[in-house]
Design a protein around this motif. Sequence first.
Motif, PDB file in Angstrom:
ATOM      1  N   HIS A   1       0.853  -1.186   0.000  1.00 59.47           N
ATOM      2  CA  HIS A   1       0.000   0.000   0.000  1.00 59.47           C
ATOM      3  C   HIS A   1       0.895   1.245   0.000  1.00 59.47           C
ATOM      4  O   HIS A   1       1.929   1.263   0.648  1.00 59.47           O
ATOM      5  CB  HIS A   1      -0.841  -0.049   1.273  1.00 59.47           C
ATOM      6  CG  HIS A   1      -1.895   0.996   1.365  1.00 59.47           C
ATOM      7  ND1 HIS A   1      -1.612   2.280   1.744  1.00 59.47           N
ATOM      8  CD2 HIS A   1      -3.221   0.934   1.127  1.00 59.47           C
ATOM      9  CE1 HIS A   1      -2.748   2.982   1.744  1.00 59.47           C
ATOM     10  NE2 HIS A   1      -3.725   2.186   1.373  1.00 59.47           N
TER      11      HIS A   1
ATOM     12  N   SER B   1      -9.348   4.950  -0.952  1.00 55.02           N
ATOM     13  CA  SER B   1     -10.216   3.805  -1.182  1.00 55.02           C
ATOM     14  C   SER B   1      -9.723   3.001  -2.379  1.00 55.02           C
ATOM     15  O   SER B   1      -9.207   3.544  -3.353  1.00 55.02           O
ATOM     16  CB  SER B   1     -11.652   4.271  -1.431  1.00 55.02           C
ATOM     17  OG  SER B   1     -11.910   4.399  -2.808  1.00 55.02           O
ATOM     18  N   LYS B   2      -9.869   1.706  -2.225  1.00 52.80           N
ATOM     19  CA  LYS B   2      -9.411   0.795  -3.255  1.00 52.80           C
ATOM     20  C   LYS B   2     -10.107   1.074  -4.583  1.00 52.80           C
ATOM     21  O   LYS B   2      -9.534   0.928  -5.651  1.00 52.80           O
ATOM     22  CB  LYS B   2      -9.713  -0.641  -2.817  1.00 52.80           C
ATOM     23  CG  LYS B   2      -8.513  -1.551  -2.917  1.00 52.80           C
ATOM     24  CD  LYS B   2      -8.863  -2.911  -2.340  1.00 52.80           C
ATOM     25  CE  LYS B   2      -7.601  -3.756  -2.202  1.00 52.80           C
ATOM     26  NZ  LYS B   2      -7.830  -5.008  -1.513  1.00 52.80           N
ATOM     27  N   ARG B   3     -11.340   1.449  -4.491  1.00 57.07           N
ATOM     28  CA  ARG B   3     -12.117   1.693  -5.705  1.00 57.07           C
ATOM     29  C   ARG B   3     -11.671   2.945  -6.440  1.00 57.07           C
ATOM     30  O   ARG B   3     -11.464   2.929  -7.636  1.00 57.07           O
ATOM     31  CB  ARG B   3     -13.609   1.855  -5.358  1.00 57.07           C
ATOM     32  CG  ARG B   3     -14.314   0.585  -4.999  1.00 57.07           C
ATOM     33  CD  ARG B   3     -15.810   0.705  -5.273  1.00 57.07           C
ATOM     34  NE  ARG B   3     -16.097   0.869  -6.694  1.00 57.07           N
ATOM     35  CZ  ARG B   3     -16.119  -0.148  -7.564  1.00 57.07           C
ATOM     36  NH1 ARG B   3     -15.880  -1.376  -7.150  1.00 57.07           N
ATOM     37  NH2 ARG B   3     -16.392   0.071  -8.836  1.00 57.07           N
TER      38      ARG B   3
ATOM     39  N   SER C   1      -1.854   0.668  -4.722  1.00 63.39           N
ATOM     40  CA  SER C   1      -0.796  -0.316  -4.611  1.00 63.39           C
ATOM     41  C   SER C   1       0.424   0.111  -5.414  1.00 63.39           C
ATOM     42  O   SER C   1       0.324   0.610  -6.529  1.00 63.39           O
ATOM     43  CB  SER C   1      -1.319  -1.683  -5.061  1.00 63.39           C
ATOM     44  OG  SER C   1      -0.525  -2.226  -6.065  1.00 63.39           O
TER      45      SER C   1
END
Length: 484
Positions: free
Chosen positions: A21, A243-245, A250
């Motif tokens: 991350h 947020s991943k979305r 990464s």
Amino acid sequence: MTKLDSTLRTRFAPSPTGFLHIGGARTALFSWAYARRFGGKFILRIEDTDRERSTEESERGVIDGLRWLGIQWDGEIARQSEANARHQEVIEDLLTAGKAYRCICSREELEQRKQEHIARGDKWTYDRKCRDEDYAADCGTHVVRLKLPDTGMLGWVDGVFGESGQDASEIGDVIIRRSDGSPLYHLAVVVDDIDLGINFVIRGQDHHSNTPFQLAIYQAMGVEPPRLAHVPLIVGKNGKKLSKRRDPISVQQFQEEGYLPEAMRNWLTRIGWSHGDQEVFSSEEITQTFDLEHVNHSSAQADLEKLVWLNQHYLKTLPMDQIRDYVLPFLEKEVGGSVQWDDALAFYIEADRERPKTLVEMAQRARFLLLDDDALQIDEKAAKKHLKANIAPALEQLRDAFAALGAWDHESIEGAFQSVLEQQNRERSEEQGEMKMGKLAQPVRVAVTGGPVSPGIHETLMALGQERSVTRLSNAIQAIRARA
RNA sequence: GCUCCCAUCGUCUAGCGGUUCAGGACGCGGCCCUCUCAAGGCUGAAACACGGGUUCAAAUCCCGUUGGGAGCACCA
């Protein structure tokens, strides 16, 4: 416990989630830089207590990410799972010493008492019901709680935020061992940090308010806590949590999109830390100048535009052999086969390097060079605009001039262009106007590269080579004629 | 809800009581350069959240308001 020397030891303790991350990458970078700056050691410990999720595979993402960023840890990688027996030992010791106790309150009872407190308007911390019962190991299902002092400050001087802490009375007796016998995170980190001789913890601000618990554990164990520094979090667009979305989070993702580790490292370092007005930092400069005093106190948004700028900066300034190593895999992916790095390719990349923003783009821009002459697809829009029937005569003259050249270099190519322009301007009528370099260069560019953008036309042709340039011009002329 | 933390241009930031009608960078606009696209040069717009104090003097210190964030688990 061995008494450790006074060497500075920092650590990064990620859980193995399969990828690194960017927030984690940044705290790792800070811990690493701080250790290097002051001649200390930087330890990597994988928090693999969750055995379901923790596999060699999922560790790799984190480790590869760190390697790619050039964050080198010292010594072997430590694994939290290996310390399990030690965690138990510490818990037993605390129990024996009367600093911890078994608690048989069920979750249901706890929840009920908690609700009653809240209904009365009181704050809830564990009510210490089992604290003085002195239950033995055979008391049935139980957890182990740490006895917190009644009063007194559980405080520290944070490396970033300064005086921090909370009064012990505000904190309940925390659980350090679950009813299934496994240790809790707070206990585990403290023990691991002690055993690894960590004396300076740099971690995310999300741990700031949990720190008093951990200080209580250090106190109970009779161990001097490490120095602690909490760095503010990276947040997404409009200040919300990453947020991943929505956000690219990464490190691997950035790698695949063609960002250089140099750029990534520089970018991450400069989010929340500064060194006067300096924007560009080499790895060495980071490890020579990093400090905690200039870490900002507020969370920061990740500014992708700046990353792009940094990437372009490194793309155009890094030594060519490094660029070669970086771009080769992207070139191979682009053409779907192996790519030979030769002088022509090197020359072209060198000529083009200040233009692309990423390695992906750099590879795309070199694609035309790696294709067979007959496989070159001409962009339709560009052809329509630049490869019109009226340019064909000039292209023919140029092709012939090229074919006749003895040397193929900047000077000779330029000479050929000049002679064709002169010839054209002699032949052209008054209303056609003068033909300038731009009028000729652009059609040539489209003819040989298939598109409207490339480095200087001379360099582009030089990289392509005499024979292929002539072939591609001929192909283009044919295409123009065929359309007419 | 409770506890803690934070607050300078759109964004990342410099600033650590006076030398700042706030400096740099990214991004954005204009001009120059120019065979395309970039790069480069010059240039422009753009901020101290608000309200009270303290002080001869405040972006800088204190208090409040507002706005954000984090933590309050038998997650890590």
